[in-house]
Write an enzyme that holds these catalytic residues in place. Structure first.
Site, PDB file in Angstrom:
ATOM      1  N   SER A 180     -11.823 -34.113  11.781  1.00 56.10           N
ATOM      2  CA  SER A 180     -10.994 -32.903  11.822  1.00 56.10           C
ATOM      3  C   SER A 180     -11.691 -31.787  11.064  1.00 56.10           C
ATOM      4  CB  SER A 180      -9.632 -33.177  11.172  1.00 56.10           C
ATOM      5  OG  SER A 180      -8.911 -31.975  10.971  1.00 56.10           O
ATOM      6  N   TYR A 193      -3.983 -36.625   4.638  1.00 52.72           N
ATOM      7  CA  TYR A 193      -4.595 -36.555   5.970  1.00 52.72           C
ATOM      8  C   TYR A 193      -6.027 -36.023   5.903  1.00 52.72           C
ATOM      9  CZ  TYR A 193      -5.446 -34.797  10.729  1.00 52.72           C
ATOM     10  OH  TYR A 193      -5.997 -34.525  11.962  1.00 52.72           O
TER      11      TYR A 193
END
Length: 290
Positions: A180, A193
């Site tokens: 990400s 996350y």
């Protein structure tokens, strides 16, 4: 294995742009594009894709099926989306073996690999994509249970799948991990996350240099998406942030899952034969120096 596990490869083909399915998210995510032109780049390849019921995983599964791959897909519990993806891959005339369970459970991971080998005998492509995220303004809101859960789903699962699949991966197989942009930019409300996504980048680079991987000539890479409109985003970000989601990138918009899928196809096929240990940044123009 039940009749529903493997989808009939003789089902009729049709032109299709997915606009009206997976409708729980508003607006509906776009999982494929009519502009995509497949070229049998993955014909006959056996591909495991985790977290494939919706979002990025669904787009990758559709693209891989269009390129001729046999699809093994996992999800957690989203039966409605799973049914729609199965139907779409039937229309493409692809194979799909569907398995529902927790990728953070090593026993389930072994079951996925075992059933794949029972059906196909080997694994050519492993796409570690399953992930979860939880927004919190303060680190004090992140419980020990949530921290463990996020790491189990997002990074422990990758270790489990590589360990289980590696003995059955042939020479020149591929491993693709979903990282990400948050691994590089950080995210103040997604501490656990973004931490897992940083770990995925390091895991990808380290695994690509592992002797066992090199001896089998397996290439290991990752894709780092920017703001992509998926059901995960719809269900986890605050309502007041949804309208401006993606507006901070140079292209001033969110991406769609189908815009990511070709990067996975590239890393899964021989077009990327000299690429390993790398991260592709599909993020709307954000410059990442890493």
């Amino acid at each position: 294995m039940t009749e529903n596990d493997i989808i009939d490869t003789q089902a009729p083909k049709k032109n299709y742009l997915q606009e009206d399915t997976f409708e729980k998210t508003d607006p509906s995510p776009q999982y494929e594009s009519a502009e995509y032109k497949p070229a049998d780049k993955l014909k006959g390849k056996v591909a495991i894709i985790t977290g494939a019921d919706s979002g990025i995983g669904a787009a990758v599964a559709i693209a891989f099926a269009k390129e001729g791959a046999h699809i093994i897909a996992t999800d957690y519990d989203n039966q409605e989306d799973a049914k729609k993806l199965k139907k779409r891959i039937r229309e493409i005339s692809g194979n799909i073996l569907w398995l529902t369970g927790d990728v953070g459970d090593e026993n389930f991971v072994q079951e996925v690999v075992d059933k794949t080998i029972q059906e196909y005998g080997h694994i050519d492509i492993l796409v570690n994509n399953a992930a979860e995220q939880h927004n919190h303004e303060s680190i004090s809101e992140i419980t020990a249970a949530q921290l463990d859960r996020t790491f189990r789903t997002n990074i422990f699962s990758m270790f489990y799948f590589v360990k289980a699949a590696l003995p059955y991966m042939k020479k020149n197989s591929k491993i693709i991990n979903t990282a990400s942009v948050t691994a590089y930019k950080g995210s103040p409300e997604l501490l656990d996350y973004s931490s897992t996504k940083g770990a995925i980048v390091s895991f990808t680079r380290s695994l690509s240099q592992n002797k066992e991987i090199l001896d089998k000539e397996i290439r290991v890479n990752a894709v780092a998406p920017g703001p992509i409109w998926t059901p995960l985003i719809q269900s986890t970000i605050p309502n007041e942030n949804k309208e401006k989601f993606g507006s901070s990138v140079p292209m001033k918009r969110t991406g769609e899952a189908y815009e990511l899928a070709p990067s996975y196809v590239y890393l899964a096929c021989e077009d990327s034969s000299y690429v390993s240990g790398q991260v592709l940044h599909v993020n709307g123009g954000t410059v990442i120096n890493g």
